[in-house]
Motif scaffolding. Structure first.
Motif, PDB file in Angstrom:
ATOM      1  N   THR A 118      -5.270  -4.701  -8.511  1.00  8.86           N
ATOM      2  CA  THR A 118      -5.732  -3.610  -7.664  1.00  8.86           C
ATOM      3  C   THR A 118      -4.553  -2.976  -6.945  1.00  8.86           C
ATOM      4  O   THR A 118      -3.730  -3.670  -6.345  1.00  8.86           O
ATOM      5  CB  THR A 118      -6.754  -4.114  -6.633  1.00  8.86           C
ATOM      6  OG1 THR A 118      -7.893  -4.640  -7.332  1.00  8.86           O
ATOM      7  CG2 THR A 118      -7.213  -2.992  -5.716  1.00  8.86           C
ATOM      8  N   ARG A 145      -3.466  -0.199  -4.065  1.00 12.57           N
ATOM      9  CA  ARG A 145      -4.002   0.517  -2.903  1.00 12.57           C
ATOM     10  C   ARG A 145      -3.072   1.677  -2.536  1.00 12.57           C
ATOM     11  O   ARG A 145      -1.855   1.580  -2.661  1.00 12.57           O
ATOM     12  CB  ARG A 145      -4.143  -0.433  -1.713  1.00 12.57           C
ATOM     13  CG  ARG A 145      -5.142  -1.567  -1.940  1.00 12.57           C
ATOM     14  CD  ARG A 145      -5.150  -2.549  -0.781  1.00 12.57           C
ATOM     15  NE  ARG A 145      -3.823  -3.118  -0.577  1.00 12.57           N
ATOM     16  CZ  ARG A 145      -3.170  -3.108   0.593  1.00 12.57           C
ATOM     17  NH1 ARG A 145      -3.725  -2.546   1.662  1.00 12.57           N
ATOM     18  NH2 ARG A 145      -1.975  -3.647   0.693  1.00 12.57           N
ATOM     19  N   LEU A 197      -9.949   4.558  -2.168  1.00 15.00           N
ATOM     20  CA  LEU A 197      -9.485   3.309  -1.562  1.00 15.00           C
ATOM     21  C   LEU A 197      -8.455   2.597  -2.438  1.00 15.00           C
ATOM     22  O   LEU A 197      -7.408   2.171  -1.948  1.00 15.00           O
ATOM     23  CB  LEU A 197     -10.683   2.378  -1.298  1.00 15.00           C
ATOM     24  CG  LEU A 197     -11.775   2.945  -0.380  1.00 15.00           C
ATOM     25  CD1 LEU A 197     -12.972   2.019  -0.346  1.00 15.00           C
ATOM     26  CD2 LEU A 197     -11.213   3.188   1.018  1.00 15.00           C
ATOM     27  N   SER A 198      -8.746   2.483  -3.731  1.00 14.70           N
ATOM     28  CA  SER A 198      -7.836   1.737  -4.606  1.00 14.70           C
ATOM     29  C   SER A 198      -8.137   2.045  -6.064  1.00 14.70           C
ATOM     30  O   SER A 198      -9.164   2.646  -6.391  1.00 14.70           O
ATOM     31  CB  SER A 198      -7.953   0.232  -4.348  1.00 14.70           C
ATOM     32  OG  SER A 198      -9.255  -0.224  -4.692  1.00 14.70           O
ATOM     33  N   LYS A 246       0.851  -1.183   0.000  1.00 17.63           N
ATOM     34  CA  LYS A 246       0.000   0.000   0.000  1.00 17.63           C
ATOM     35  C   LYS A 246       0.889   1.237   0.000  1.00 17.63           C
ATOM     36  O   LYS A 246       1.733   1.404   0.879  1.00 17.63           O
ATOM     37  CB  LYS A 246      -0.922   0.022   1.217  1.00 17.63           C
ATOM     38  CG  LYS A 246      -1.884   1.212   1.215  1.00 17.63           C
ATOM     39  CD  LYS A 246      -2.855   1.174   2.378  1.00 17.63           C
ATOM     40  CE  LYS A 246      -3.842   2.347   2.323  1.00 17.63           C
ATOM     41  NZ  LYS A 246      -4.808   2.318   3.441  1.00 17.63           N
ATOM     42  N   ASP A 296     -11.910   2.912  -6.961  1.00 21.57           N
ATOM     43  CA  ASP A 296     -12.797   2.581  -5.850  1.00 21.57           C
ATOM     44  C   ASP A 296     -12.831   3.776  -4.899  1.00 21.57           C
ATOM     45  O   ASP A 296     -11.855   4.060  -4.202  1.00 21.57           O
ATOM     46  CB  ASP A 296     -12.291   1.324  -5.123  1.00 21.57           C
ATOM     47  CG  ASP A 296     -13.272   0.836  -4.056  1.00 21.57           C
ATOM     48  OD1 ASP A 296     -14.345   1.451  -3.904  1.00 21.57           O
ATOM     49  OD2 ASP A 296     -12.951  -0.157  -3.368  1.00 21.57           O
ATOM     50  N   ASP A 321      -8.034   0.042  -9.982  1.00 23.12           N
ATOM     51  CA  ASP A 321      -7.850  -1.186 -10.759  1.00 23.12           C
ATOM     52  C   ASP A 321      -7.053  -0.857 -12.012  1.00 23.12           C
ATOM     53  O   ASP A 321      -7.395   0.067 -12.757  1.00 23.12           O
ATOM     54  CB  ASP A 321      -9.199  -1.787 -11.145  1.00 23.12           C
ATOM     55  CG  ASP A 321      -9.830  -2.558  -9.996  1.00 23.12           C
ATOM     56  OD1 ASP A 321      -9.226  -2.587  -8.907  1.00 23.12           O
ATOM     57  OD2 ASP A 321     -10.927  -3.111 -10.190  1.00 23.12           O
TER      58      ASP A 321
END
Length: 465
Positions: free
Chosen positions: A180, A182, A168-169, A7, A161, A171
């Motif tokens: 994905t 993050r 949040l993330s 992340k 997202d 794709d």
């Protein structure tokens, strides 16, 4: 290889000046940063590759600037070209911050050179990149890499997202699949939608088929559309854009700055019917060059012709394509399938209306027409010295002004007016906050650098919190 399972503190989407300034700023503030550039490495950098200069306020002359350009003068120039359609608080904030940018970008490896000549008249107001936009871009990438910023190319983002203003993330397309990514914060710096002809046609109709796209073919507006669809507040008129008159022989995409014409003030501009339609001498060229794309877009078949004679042939910066030459006005008309009698009449009436003065393209001189509609307010000279020349021109779209609304921290605002939890924007994707309409040379790079630096700094602080 970039480890996409971790992340990151900051995800930057985009690969041009704004994105790199954000990435460097965030990294220097202690954040881990991943940059997603949708283009292949060779074409990285969006429209930054085609730029030459940046407009920044400064209080005194420097090695590369001939005199002061105060915050107030910058603000007045911006008000003039936008006709007041700008967010004053944001615009003044950008202008104030621009004073630091001249030195900050040098610290990131960018180098300046003395101003270019021709019809630019920017020696006092604008700083020119040594080696042009690509050299500036390469310097920023080198600095980002040395600082430890991770960079992925061919990185097409398929979805974001976002939950109630919280990123949040993302794709990401990877081969035939998707992965994905993050991150604690998002900086969107992915440009406008100028390369998306179908989207342009929603506002311009079939005329958009005749538009040429000066910049990257990768700015299709996918990130902008995702953000607006997920609750980010929009700003700007979708029909407003940075649009200049470029050579009609230019490629559909990526023709860049060498297809632009700076010869308008030295002649006249006629449409396909051989008629003038606007004052070619309205104001100093850097304040007016970006209105000509929209002017040509409003003409039949979105085509026009810049006509001049041998007396000014070497007075402006040359372009990639040479002008079309003819021994007479009638012959010139024939080469463009224009009505020769009409073009001859247009030029004869123009010549008769010219009132002589002292020609000087660097100031608002006293060479003008009288009793002519539309007038030529400055730099009017008779077109009477063969051979005669013309350039065919079409609207050249650089970037669109529809974007995401932001505050002074470059934080996106949601449709309910509240700041997003962790989403920031910089560059063309939010330029409509400052540019409601119109353009002044170099201000796109100012917007990108200033708000990129702010967005990166604020994103890093947000990630720490």
């Amino acid at each position: 290889m970039v480890d996409l399972s971790r992340k990151f503190d900051c995800l930057v989407i985009g690969g041009g000046n704004a994105a790199l300034c954000a990435a460097i700023s965030a990294r220097r503030s202690g954040a881990s940063v991943l940059v997603l550039e949708g283009a292949p490495k060779f074409y990285r950098g969006g429209n930054t590759r085609h730029t030459r200069n940046m407009r920044c306020a400064h209080d005194a002359a420097t090695d590369i600037l001939t005199g002061p350009y105060t915050e107030q003068e910058f603000w007045e120039d911006l008000q003039l070209v936008t006709e007041g359609q700008t967010d004053e608080e944001l615009a003044r904030h950008m202008i104030r911050e621009s004073k630091d940018i001249l030195g900050w970008v040098v610290e990131q490896g960018v180098r300046w050179q003395p101003s270019l000549g021709g019809t630019l008249s920017l020696g006092r107001t604008n700083s020119f990149f040594l080696g042009g936009g690509r050299a500036m871009l390469n310097a920023l990438y080198l600095t980002a890499e040395r600082l430890g910023v991770d960079i992925l190319y061919d990185a097409e983002v398929l979805d974001l997202d976002i939950d109630n203003g919280m990123f949040l993330s993302a794709d990401l397309k990877q081969g035939d699949g998707r992965v994905t990514v993050r991150a604690a914060t998002l900086v969107a710096a992915a440009g406008g939608f100028e390369a998306n002809i179908e989207w342009l046609k929603q506002y311009w109709g079939e005329a958009a088929d005749n538009f040429l796209i000066r910049g990257t073919p990768y700015n299709r507006g996918s990130i902008l559309k995702m953000l607006l669809n997920k609750g980010v507040q929009e700003v700007g008129d979708p029909t407003q854009c940075h649009a200049v008159a470029i050579d009609a022989r230019a490629p559909k995409f990526d023709g860049g700055i060498i297809t632009r014409h700076d010869s308008v003030v030295f002649g006249i501009v006629v449409n396909k019917h051989g008629l003038r339609f606007y004052d070619e001498g309205e104001d100093i060229w850097p304040k007016r060059y970006a209105i000509w794309g929209r002017l040509v877009a409003a003409q039949p078949d979105q085509i026009a012709y810049i006509v001049f004679d041998a007396s000014v042939r070497n007075s402006f910066m040359p372009t990639l394509f040479p002008p079309i030459e003819a021994g007479s006005i009638a012959e010139l008309a024939g080469k463009f399938e224009l009505d020769a009698a009409v073009l001859e009449k247009t030029i004869a009436e123009f010549n008769a209306a010219v009132r002589p003065g002292t020609f000087d393209h660097t100031i608002l001189d006293d060479c003008r027409t009288e009793g002519l509609t539309p007038p030529k307010t400055h730099w009017a000279q008779r077109i009477e010295t063969p051979p005669y020349y013309a350039y065919p021109v079409r609207p050249g779209i650089t970037f669109t002004y529809l974007g995401t609304r932001v505050n002074k921290q470059a934080r996106m605002l949601m449709k309910d007016g509240k700041p997003a939890a962790n989403m920031f924007a910089a560059g063309e994707i939010m330029a409509g906050n400052v540019l409601g309409k119109g353009y002044a040379a170099g201000i796109g790079m100012t917007i990108g650098s200033v708000f990129g630096r702010i967005a990166g700094r604020e994103a890093a602080q947000n990630a720490r919190n």
